[in-house]
Write an enzyme that holds these catalytic residues in place. Structure first.
Site, PDB file in Angstrom:
ATOM      1  N   ASN A 131       0.784  -1.250   0.000  1.00 53.23           N
ATOM      2  CA  ASN A 131       0.000   0.000   0.000  1.00 53.23           C
ATOM      3  C   ASN A 131       0.812   1.296   0.000  1.00 53.23           C
ATOM      4  O   ASN A 131       0.398   2.280  -0.585  1.00 53.23           O
ATOM      5  CB  ASN A 131      -1.031   0.000   1.133  1.00 53.23           C
ATOM      6  N   GLU A 228       4.199  -4.694  12.453  1.00 56.38           N
ATOM      7  CA  GLU A 228       3.281  -3.562  12.211  1.00 56.38           C
ATOM      8  C   GLU A 228       2.141  -4.122  11.369  1.00 56.38           C
ATOM      9  O   GLU A 228       2.304  -4.320  10.170  1.00 56.38           O
ATOM     10  CB  GLU A 228       3.981  -2.451  11.418  1.00 56.38           C
ATOM     11  N   CYS A 262      -3.325   1.134   6.841  1.00 57.92           N
ATOM     12  CA  CYS A 262      -3.495   0.381   8.085  1.00 57.92           C
ATOM     13  C   CYS A 262      -4.260   1.218   9.099  1.00 57.92           C
ATOM     14  O   CYS A 262      -4.995   0.699   9.926  1.00 57.92           O
ATOM     15  CB  CYS A 262      -2.132  -0.033   8.637  1.00 57.92           C
ATOM     16  N   GLU A 440       8.187   1.562  15.654  1.00 60.44           N
ATOM     17  CA  GLU A 440       9.130   2.236  14.767  1.00 60.44           C
ATOM     18  C   GLU A 440       9.025   3.734  15.050  1.00 60.44           C
ATOM     19  O   GLU A 440       8.023   4.210  15.554  1.00 60.44           O
ATOM     20  CB  GLU A 440       8.752   1.966  13.302  1.00 60.44           C
TER      21      GLU A 440
END
Ligand code: NAD
Length: 469
Positions: A131, A228, A262, A440
């Site tokens: 994405n 993630e 997300c 992150e």
């Protein structure tokens, strides 16, 4: 072997890219292992300067990256231009960060000087989804290199083009061969990468299903992982909110990037007192959304990145209907013959949803919004938590106390108060529950990409008191 790369705008094949097999993965590991110690020993300020050079070179090729990203992902130019900036920013941020990593000195009883060092892991495998390929490639490579690791990055097989161009720029900037390699291919290539004992750390961004498979495989070698993963994030609008601002953020929060984020705010929880009017405004806006060629200025939503994702979205819309939810708004698909082979899905708004329905629980990753109502904070929280994901949430209220109460109670990795979908490399990002673990960004990137070594030094000659056989 190669695999075809499509443009989702028209459905045409635009390139072919190697689907690397186990021999090529092995070669990549050998190259990485060969340069790992050498790169670790490059002084941190020099590593940093090299990353700053990369950032400057990326800025010069900004438009080229944006064009390629739009061609391969179908995302709007205005978005891919911003993403091109974010990718360069990322190299700049970690370039500046490289020489600011410090350990601690620790006072201990006895004649000892004790300190910690933060050291790189070695070979870091980054695996990313389709994405946001360019930004995610930057987010995996820049911190890994800054803190002295070498990087093996696998982009998604559907969208490898900007990661490959990034590898070219890294080489041109003078990053030594083997330090930042792009390994192309699909799930099989990914399996070969994560199952290899030479992986010292795996940082994965993708779906929870794949995340679980990778974590299981990594466990065989006790390779540490960071995950993630997906989300089903709520936007919670109270009756005292700035509704104009909330409306814009709700629309952008779920329809930007055609819902393929997300952090998509795919569930809208509206307070009873504003439900009817807010929903009326949402539906009016959604019916008018312009879906079409992302290269045209007036387009508001491009296609989905893959045909499979478009089909998944359409199937979930159908399931929503079957389960008894009501479609209250939908935008039309492009009629332009040129786009007839593209992967377009209609922006859709559902009401009369229940917490059990698939459209309320599953991550759709498409332009679909489910709207429901609540009466008070407790009910808003219960609805927000009626999913296994815990990535992000938006809260809209002008009551400061309520805003911070909600921020403290929400079981998610990021809370936006009176804003949404703002991200920065300076701020840690990650999920809870099925949205994953590990952070992150910001100071947490040092924790993620380095590990602690403790060093004890004797300050006096001879064995310390009591330390004799
Ligand atoms: P995916 O999990 O199908 O694939 C992601 C990557 O994993 C791809 O590169 C794929 O080739 C690779 N892969 C697949 N099987 C593998 C295996 N067995 N071993 C190793 N690698 C393997 O995800 P996707 O469909 O490409 O992307 C969509 C998902 O990504 C969504 O769930 C979305 O929420 C998530 N995502 C999360 C974040 C975040 O930061 N939390 C950001 C963006 C996307």
């Amino acid at each position: 072997m190669t695999s075809a790369v499509f443009s989702p705008i028209t459905g045409e094949v635009v390139d072919h890219v190697a689907a690397m097999g186990s021999a090529q993965v092995d070669e990549a590991y050998q190259k990485a292992a060969n340069v790992s110690d050498q790169w670790r020993r490059v002084p941190a300020d020099q590593r940093g300067r090299l990353l700053l050079k990369v950032a400057a070179m990326l800025r010069e090729r900004h438009e080229e990256f944006a064009h390629l990203e739009t061609l391969n992902t179908g995302k709007l130019f205005k978005d891919t231009r911003r993403e091109a900036e974010r990718a360069a920013d990322c190299f700049e941020y970690y370039g500046g960060f490289a020489d600011k990593v410090t350990g601690d000195t620790i006072d201990v009883p006895g004649p000892f000087h004790t300190y910690t060092r933060r050291e790189p892991y070695g070979v870091v495998v980054g695996i990313i989804p389709w994405n946001v390929p360019y930004v995610f490639a930057a987010k995996k490579i820049a911190p890994a290199l800054a803190f002295g690791n070498v990087s093996l990055l696998k982009p998604a097989e559907e969208t490898p083009l900007t990661a490959l161009l990034l590898a070219e720029v890294l080489a041109e900037a003078g990053v030594p061969e083997g330090v930042a390699q792009v390994v192309t291919g699909g799930a099989e290539t990914g399996r070969a990468l994560v199952g290899d004992p030479r992986a010292n750390l795996i940082v994965f961004t993708g779906s929870d299903a794949t995340g679980k498979v990778i974590a299981r495989s990594a466990a065989d070698n006790l390779t540490p992982t960071a995950m993630e993963l997906g989300g089903k994030s709520p936007q919670i609008v109270f009756d005292d909110a700035d509704v104009d601002a909330a409306l814009e953020a709700v629309l952008l929060g779920v329809f930007a990037a055609t819902g393929q984020m997300c952090i998509a705010g795919s569930r809208l929880l509206l307070h009873d007192a504003i439900y009817d009017e807010f929903l009326r405004r949402v539906t009016e806006r959604v019916r008018a959304l312009r879906v079409g060629d992302p290269r045209e200025e007036t387009t508001q939503l491009g296609p989905q990145v893959t045909a499979a994702q478009r089909d998944k979205t359409l199937a979930l819309i159908e399931q929503g209907r079957q389960e008894g939810a009501r479609v209250v708004a939908s935008a039309s698909l492009p009629t332009d013959e040129r786009l007839s082979g593209g992967f377009y899905a209609p922006p859709t708004v559902f009401t009369e949803v229940t917490a059990e329905m698939a459209i309320m629980r599953e991550e759709i990753f498409g332009p679909v919004l489910a709207v429901t109502r609540f009466r008070d904070e407790a009910e808003a929280l219960a609805l927000a938590h009626a999913t296994d994901f815990g990535l992000a949430a938006g809260v809209w209220t002008n009551d400061l106390g309520r805003a911070h109460r909600m921020a403290a109670e929400l079981k998610v990795g990021t809370v936006w108060l009176n804003t949404y979908r703002i991200l920065s490399d300076r701020v840690p990002f990650g999920g809870q529950r099925l949205s994953g673990y590990g952070r992150e960004g910001g100071p947490d990137a040092v924790q993620l990409y380095t590990r602690t070594k403790s060093v004890w030094t004797s300050l006096e000659p001879g064995p310390p008191p009591g330390y004799r056989m």
